[in-house]
Motif scaffolding. Sequence first.
Motif, mmCIF file in Angstrom:
data_model
loop_
_atom_site.group_PDB
_atom_site.id
_atom_site.type_symbol
_atom_site.label_atom_id
_atom_site.label_comp_id
_atom_site.label_asym_id
_atom_site.label_seq_id
_atom_site.Cartn_x
_atom_site.Cartn_y
_atom_site.Cartn_z
ATOM 1 N N ILE A 36 40.950 24.588 22.178
ATOM 2 C CA ILE A 36 41.172 24.598 23.499
ATOM 3 C C ILE A 36 42.126 23.685 23.771
ATOM 4 O O ILE A 36 43.121 24.071 24.478
ATOM 5 C CB ILE A 36 39.896 24.608 24.270
ATOM 6 C CG1 ILE A 36 39.002 25.879 23.771
ATOM 7 C CG2 ILE A 36 40.191 24.713 25.835
ATOM 8 C CD1 ILE A 36 37.841 25.921 24.478
ATOM 9 N N PRO A 37 42.061 22.341 23.659
ATOM 10 C CA PRO A 37 42.962 21.335 24.260
ATOM 11 C C PRO A 37 44.573 21.877 23.638
ATOM 12 O O PRO A 37 45.481 21.938 24.426
ATOM 13 C CB PRO A 37 42.662 19.999 23.451
ATOM 14 C CG PRO A 37 41.285 20.316 23.316
ATOM 15 C CD PRO A 37 40.970 21.721 22.804
ATOM 16 N N GLU A 38 44.563 22.182 22.536
ATOM 17 C CA GLU A 38 46.156 22.560 21.804
ATOM 18 C C GLU A 38 46.684 23.794 22.718
ATOM 19 O O GLU A 38 47.644 23.719 23.166
ATOM 20 C CB GLU A 38 45.871 22.914 20.433
ATOM 21 C CG GLU A 38 47.028 22.938 19.717
ATOM 22 C CD GLU A 38 46.960 23.430 18.308
ATOM 23 O OE1 GLU A 38 46.121 22.799 17.532
ATOM 24 O OE2 GLU A 38 47.762 24.112 17.793
ATOM 25 N N VAL A 39 45.849 24.808 22.757
ATOM 26 C CA VAL A 39 46.219 26.080 23.431
ATOM 27 C C VAL A 39 46.713 25.655 24.562
ATOM 28 O O VAL A 39 47.556 25.984 25.360
ATOM 29 C CB VAL A 39 44.939 27.255 23.343
ATOM 30 C CG1 VAL A 39 45.704 28.291 24.008
ATOM 31 C CG2 VAL A 39 44.963 27.312 21.772
ATOM 32 N N ALA A 40 45.599 25.050 25.531
ATOM 33 C CA ALA A 40 45.867 24.534 26.929
ATOM 34 C C ALA A 40 47.318 23.870 27.273
ATOM 35 O O ALA A 40 48.002 24.225 28.040
ATOM 36 C CB ALA A 40 44.483 23.764 27.478
ATOM 37 N N VAL A 41 47.247 22.753 26.397
ATOM 38 C CA VAL A 41 48.420 21.905 26.782
ATOM 39 C C VAL A 41 49.808 22.670 26.136
ATOM 40 O O VAL A 41 50.773 22.447 27.002
ATOM 41 C CB VAL A 41 48.443 20.570 25.907
ATOM 42 C CG1 VAL A 41 49.543 19.708 26.188
ATOM 43 C CG2 VAL A 41 46.950 20.041 26.332
ATOM 44 N N LEU A 42 49.577 23.647 25.398
ATOM 45 C CA LEU A 42 50.912 24.268 24.891
ATOM 46 C C LEU A 42 51.360 25.105 25.946
ATOM 47 O O LEU A 42 52.395 25.626 26.404
ATOM 48 C CB LEU A 42 50.546 25.276 23.693
ATOM 49 C CG LEU A 42 51.230 24.733 22.359
ATOM 50 C CD1 LEU A 42 50.743 25.613 21.151
ATOM 51 C CD2 LEU A 42 52.576 24.679 22.442
ATOM 52 N N THR A 43 50.045 25.766 26.654
ATOM 53 C CA THR A 43 50.408 26.690 27.767
ATOM 54 C C THR A 43 50.854 26.059 28.872
ATOM 55 O O THR A 43 51.919 26.709 29.454
ATOM 56 C CB THR A 43 49.067 27.124 28.272
ATOM 57 O OG1 THR A 43 48.144 27.739 27.309
ATOM 58 C CG2 THR A 43 49.227 28.180 29.386
ATOM 59 N N SER A 44 50.707 24.594 29.181
ATOM 60 C CA SER A 44 51.338 23.956 30.113
ATOM 61 C C SER A 44 52.759 23.785 29.710
ATOM 62 O O SER A 44 53.753 23.918 30.520
ATOM 63 C CB SER A 44 50.911 22.466 30.578
ATOM 64 O OG SER A 44 49.582 22.439 30.036
ATOM 65 N N ALA A 45 52.997 23.537 28.611
ATOM 66 C CA ALA A 45 54.513 23.237 28.079
ATOM 67 C C ALA A 45 55.314 24.659 28.651
ATOM 68 O O ALA A 45 56.471 24.570 28.970
ATOM 69 C CB ALA A 45 54.467 23.048 26.594
ATOM 70 N N PHE A 46 54.720 25.671 28.033
ATOM 71 C CA PHE A 46 55.469 27.002 28.191
ATOM 72 C C PHE A 46 55.467 27.295 29.741
ATOM 73 O O PHE A 46 56.612 28.111 30.448
ATOM 74 C CB PHE A 46 54.604 28.134 27.500
ATOM 75 C CG PHE A 46 55.126 28.291 26.229
ATOM 76 C CD1 PHE A 46 56.307 28.875 25.864
ATOM 77 C CD2 PHE A 46 54.305 27.991 25.082
ATOM 78 C CE1 PHE A 46 56.735 28.865 24.274
ATOM 79 C CE2 PHE A 46 54.640 28.001 23.755
ATOM 80 C CZ PHE A 46 55.635 28.630 23.491
ATOM 81 N N PHE A 47 54.564 26.897 30.690
ATOM 82 C CA PHE A 47 54.689 26.909 32.012
ATOM 83 C C PHE A 47 55.943 26.298 32.549
ATOM 84 O O PHE A 47 56.678 26.630 33.300
ATOM 85 C CB PHE A 47 53.421 26.464 32.704
ATOM 86 C CG PHE A 47 53.374 26.619 34.115
ATOM 87 C CD1 PHE A 47 52.355 27.860 34.290
ATOM 88 C CD2 PHE A 47 53.861 25.877 35.142
ATOM 89 C CE1 PHE A 47 52.149 27.935 35.993
ATOM 90 C CE2 PHE A 47 53.610 26.189 36.458
ATOM 91 C CZ PHE A 47 53.130 27.124 36.900
ATOM 92 N N VAL A 48 55.999 25.028 32.035
ATOM 93 C CA VAL A 48 57.022 24.037 32.310
ATOM 94 C C VAL A 48 58.312 24.808 31.819
ATOM 95 O O VAL A 48 59.398 24.751 32.785
ATOM 96 C CB VAL A 48 56.820 22.724 32.016
ATOM 97 C CG1 VAL A 48 58.174 21.854 32.262
ATOM 98 C CG2 VAL A 48 55.730 22.152 32.646
ATOM 99 N N ALA A 49 58.328 25.323 30.869
ATOM 100 C CA ALA A 49 59.651 25.805 30.128
ATOM 101 C C ALA A 49 60.082 27.192 31.013
ATOM 102 O O ALA A 49 61.305 27.245 31.190
ATOM 103 C CB ALA A 49 59.487 26.173 28.842
ATOM 104 N N SER A 50 59.134 27.817 31.756
ATOM 105 C CA SER A 50 59.244 29.042 32.340
ATOM 106 C C SER A 50 60.090 28.342 33.724
ATOM 107 O O SER A 50 60.774 29.655 34.617
ATOM 108 C CB SER A 50 58.141 29.816 32.665
ATOM 109 O OG SER A 50 57.313 29.324 33.717
#
Lengths: 202, 246
Positions: A36-50
Amino acid sequence: MHISEGILSAPVIITGISLTVVGVGIGLKKMDYDKIPEVAVLTSAFFVASLIHIPIGPSSAHLILNGLMGILLGFSVFPAILVGLTLQAILFQFGGFTGLGVNTFNMAFPAVVSFGLFRFLTGSNHHYMLMFSGFLCGIVGILGSALLVALSLVSTGDVFFPVAKLIVIAHIPVMIIEGLITGTAVSFLNKVKPEMLAAGGG
Amino acid sequence: MHLEPFAEGKSFIHSLDPRIKIIGLLPFITFVAVSDKIKVSLLSLILGICLMFLSKLNFKILISRLYIVNIFILFLWVVLPFTFPGEKVFSVGSLTASKEGFIYVFNITLKTNAIILSTIALIGTIPVFKITHALRHLKIPKKLVMLFFFCYRYLTVLHRDYNVLYNAMKVRAFKPKNSLQTYKGYAYLISMLIMKSYEHSQRMYNAMLCRGFNGKFPILNKFKAKRIDYIFLFLMFFITLLLNYA
């Protein structure tokens, strides 16, 4: 590539919600607690990238990167995109809650397809093949989403046909640029953190 | 970056139980979203405006939010009247704009703004961490809520990372252009961001293991629905039901 609220018809909204529930269900089931932590923080990275706007011709567009998300996350991309879109709806009112089902499916399904495609193409693990597969997955992600958005609009009413066509055409340049960026990113990650490319599908 | 400009405040709406606000809002916006009667859309827009005033939102930020959403709507105003068959209003070249088309787009405009106003008034006024807590009460799967919580927690961290990386690029005279070099630059920026996020997540996971995390978040402030909350919920349901007969 959101469809805003108040546009889609009830059957389209309900179909979107059901498909998203299935996708998220599979994604959550396949995702262990320690992932979960990995998926969650990756999601924030993609959020910022978007939030990044890149120049395309005379105009600019923001990145979506669902192809790359699919490659890295596998089926977890469904819950990840649902979370990202919910946050966008809460924080910026993009998309909104009633379209959440449709919008999640429209972005996550092509991402899962990219994941499958990437796995299929990169059996040999050759570097240029990886890059090319990344390029292809970037294109498939955006193309799939644009087509699904068009499909959602046209199923709401035939009057949307010209709008839907415009949306697909407008995304052709985005597609190519996302392909280039995804290909380059995959090759970079393969050199620097190859375990990330192998880890997908958790 | 300041993510929750509407969450702080001392209005009546701010003081309501977050769970009640979420449960009250969802049926209402779903109903508005799928309705195709102008009267319903107009009434719900009025309700949205009332909620907006009740929650005393920051007007300047609100307008900028509405502006962004209405740009897409503007695009529909330009295209849809010409593709909708019906009574002719005027024509440009071979294209004719129909009355029905204008009514259709007008309805979409009303609905979208009604939904956005009421969503900002009811959901925007809850701090995101309280939303997370409320989602658990509303029986959203635990894994999904954890994902939501960590993702939100790390948004600001990664945004800071992004700024550091982008500043480093600018210092090296990076200027976005239509060139392969620009796209390559962005690709490396994004790859670095992804790598950093991966490393953050590993550190976070290890820290959680060290502290014996067992999947539970201890909570200090428990929600408590008061009579006023139930009255509000009842009113929201009642209005949604009334709109059915409008």
